[in-house]
Write a protein that holds these residues in place. Structure first.
Motif, short mmCIF file in Angstrom:
data_model
loop_
_atom_site.label_atom_id
_atom_site.label_comp_id
_atom_site.label_asym_id
_atom_site.label_seq_id
_atom_site.Cartn_x
_atom_site.Cartn_y
_atom_site.Cartn_z
N GLY A 1 0.78 -1.15 -0.09
CA GLY A 1 -0.02 -0.05 0.00
C GLY A 1 0.83 1.33 0.03
N ILE A 2 2.09 1.08 -0.46
CA ILE A 2 3.02 2.41 -0.27
C ILE A 2 3.21 2.67 -1.66
CG2 ILE A 2 5.27 3.25 0.42
CD1 ILE A 2 5.42 0.91 2.51
N GLU A 3 3.05 3.90 -1.84
CA GLU A 3 3.51 4.56 -3.38
C GLU A 3 4.99 4.28 -3.79
OE1 GLU A 3 1.16 5.91 -5.52
OE2 GLU A 3 -0.04 4.97 -4.27
N GLU A 4 5.17 3.64 -4.90
CA GLU A 4 6.45 3.20 -5.48
C GLU A 4 6.65 3.84 -6.77
OE1 GLU A 4 6.87 -1.16 -3.09
OE2 GLU A 4 6.36 -1.09 -5.50
N PRO A 5 8.04 4.26 -6.82
CA PRO A 5 8.22 4.94 -8.25
C PRO A 5 8.35 3.93 -9.52
CG PRO A 5 10.18 4.66 -7.06
CD PRO A 5 9.10 4.22 -6.27
N THR A 6 7.83 4.49 -10.67
CA THR A 6 8.06 3.52 -11.67
C THR A 6 9.31 4.01 -12.32
OG1 THR A 6 6.85 5.48 -13.06
CG2 THR A 6 5.36 3.62 -12.33
N GLY A 7 9.54 3.15 -13.53
CA GLY A 7 10.77 3.35 -14.23
C GLY A 7 11.74 2.24 -13.98
N ALA A 8 12.89 2.38 -14.62
CA ALA A 8 14.12 1.45 -14.54
C ALA A 8 14.79 1.50 -13.42
CB ALA A 8 15.04 1.38 -15.91
N PRO A 9 15.09 0.34 -12.44
CA PRO A 9 15.94 0.68 -11.32
C PRO A 9 17.45 0.69 -11.71
CG PRO A 9 15.49 -1.73 -11.55
CD PRO A 9 14.56 -0.91 -12.75
N ALA A 10 17.96 1.55 -10.67
CA ALA A 10 19.54 1.44 -10.73
C ALA A 10 19.93 0.39 -10.22
CB ALA A 10 19.76 2.66 -9.83
N GLY A 11 19.37 -0.48 -9.55
CA GLY A 11 20.03 -1.73 -9.02
C GLY A 11 19.09 -2.43 -7.77
N ILE A 12 19.48 -3.42 -7.15
CA ILE A 12 18.76 -4.11 -6.12
C ILE A 12 19.78 -4.10 -4.81
CG2 ILE A 12 19.41 -6.51 -6.87
CD1 ILE A 12 16.30 -6.98 -6.21
N GLY A 13 19.11 -4.20 -3.77
CA GLY A 13 20.01 -4.33 -2.49
C GLY A 13 20.85 -3.23 -2.03
N PHE A 14 21.97 -3.60 -1.55
CA PHE A 14 22.68 -2.35 -1.08
C PHE A 14 23.47 -1.78 -2.25
CE2 PHE A 14 26.64 -0.60 0.70
CZ PHE A 14 26.09 0.45 1.61
N ALA A 15 24.13 -2.43 -3.15
CA ALA A 15 24.64 -1.95 -4.25
C ALA A 15 24.74 -0.73 -4.85
CB ALA A 15 25.05 -3.12 -5.33
N PRO A 16 23.47 -0.31 -5.06
CA PRO A 16 23.13 1.00 -5.64
C PRO A 16 23.59 2.04 -4.63
CG PRO A 16 21.36 -0.42 -6.19
CD PRO A 16 22.24 -1.09 -5.29
N LEU A 17 23.67 1.80 -3.36
CA LEU A 17 23.66 2.83 -2.34
C LEU A 17 25.29 2.77 -1.69
CD1 LEU A 17 20.62 2.12 -0.25
CD2 LEU A 17 20.92 3.46 -2.21
N ALA A 18 26.16 2.06 -2.34
CA ALA A 18 27.51 1.81 -2.02
C ALA A 18 28.20 3.26 -1.76
CB ALA A 18 28.27 1.09 -2.74
N ASP A 19 27.79 4.22 -2.68
CA ASP A 19 28.39 5.44 -2.50
C ASP A 19 27.52 6.47 -2.10
OD1 ASP A 19 30.77 7.34 -3.04
OD2 ASP A 19 29.75 8.11 -4.68
N ALA A 20 26.34 5.97 -1.51
CA ALA A 20 25.69 7.03 -0.94
C ALA A 20 25.98 7.92 0.13
CB ALA A 20 24.17 6.32 -0.60
N ALA A 21 25.68 9.26 0.45
CA ALA A 21 26.17 9.97 1.48
C ALA A 21 25.34 9.70 2.76
CB ALA A 21 25.93 11.39 1.03
N ALA A 22 24.01 9.41 2.43
CA ALA A 22 22.90 9.08 3.42
C ALA A 22 21.93 8.19 2.92
CB ALA A 22 22.57 10.38 4.33
N ILE A 23 21.24 7.36 4.09
CA ILE A 23 20.14 6.80 3.82
C ILE A 23 19.07 7.27 4.51
CG2 ILE A 23 19.02 4.33 3.64
CD1 ILE A 23 21.87 2.94 3.16
N VAL A 24 17.88 7.86 4.32
CA VAL A 24 16.86 8.38 5.07
C VAL A 24 15.89 6.95 5.14
CG1 VAL A 24 15.15 9.82 5.47
CG2 VAL A 24 17.39 10.70 4.30
N LEU A 25 15.71 6.59 6.29
CA LEU A 25 14.92 5.50 6.74
C LEU A 25 13.52 5.67 7.20
CD1 LEU A 25 18.05 4.77 7.75
CD2 LEU A 25 17.21 2.40 7.45
N PRO A 26 12.45 5.01 7.15
CA PRO A 26 11.34 5.16 7.86
C PRO A 26 11.33 4.43 9.09
CG PRO A 26 10.83 3.47 6.15
CD PRO A 26 12.46 4.04 5.99
N ALA A 27 10.59 4.93 10.20
CA ALA A 27 10.70 4.11 11.45
C ALA A 27 9.57 4.24 12.33
CB ALA A 27 11.84 4.50 12.22
#
Length: 205
Positions: free
Chosen positions: A103-129
């Protein structure tokens, strides 16, 4: 100690009672406070990615944050459920969304990747809680998606992304039930304050 399921039910019930009219102001305040985090503030100039998420109708809104990041030229990745994992789709102004299996709105379009690999160079991950406690332990939705994701992430001091959870101010609690596989966050951001949880030197610097 209250178990996770009971705590989630209590917090979800409280969130449903929050005035819908306050959401715009809450979203602006969350955006302002997240954008002030040093790792986020420097992401655009450094060409770093920020991972965010699309909030549900009862969570602190994140649309304003995503818009502010894009306006600053930051590359933003948003999650989409893919089996037991999250895949990451680049955010774009006006990009269409679809309602996912939870029930969560998700983006359409081609993904950059799956799992942690696309975030390996991320400055931050903003998480729900649902909540965060005084040691930075995060109470999530219960699906384990982010814990599985973060199992592959290096600690912040080892070059990993800053982990920032977004909650309402009264959801920073004295204690949150946790298990060994649960991952603590570095900072909690609310509409009115930013709370750091220094561990091994991790902090706002």
């Amino acid at each position: 100690m209250t178990d996770k399921s009971a705590m989630r039910r209590t917090i979800r019930a409280a969130r449903r009672q929050r005035p819908a009219a306050d959401r715009a102001a809450v979203g602006r305040a969350v955006a302002r406070n997240v954008m002030a985090l040093p790792a986020v503030a420097s992401a655009g100039a450094e060409g770093r990615v920020i991972a965010c998420y699309s909030a549900t109708q009862t969570e602190p809104p994140t649309a304003e944050l995503v818009a502010a990041l894009l306006a600053r030229g930051v590359r933003v990745l948003l999650p989409r459920v893919c089996g037991p994992d999250l895949e990451w789709v680049p955010a774009e102004p006006g990009r269409a969304t679809t309602t996912g299996s939870f029930g969560i709105e998700e983006p359409t379009g081609a993904p950059a990747g799956i799992g942690f690999a696309p975030l390996a160079d991320a400055a931050a991950i903003v998480l729900p809680a649902h909540a965060v406690d005084g040691r930075g332990r995060r109470l999530g939705q219960g699906g384990g998606f982010y814990d599985r994701l973060l199992a592959a992430a290096p600690r912040h001091l080892d070059g990993g992304p800053l982990l920032a959870a977004v909650v309402f101010d009264d959801e920073i609690l004295e204690d949150v039930p946790a298990q060994p596989h649960d991952h603590a966050v570095d900072v909690a951001v609310t509409p009115v304050r930013t709370v750091w949880f220094p561990r091994d030197g991790v902090g706002p610097a």
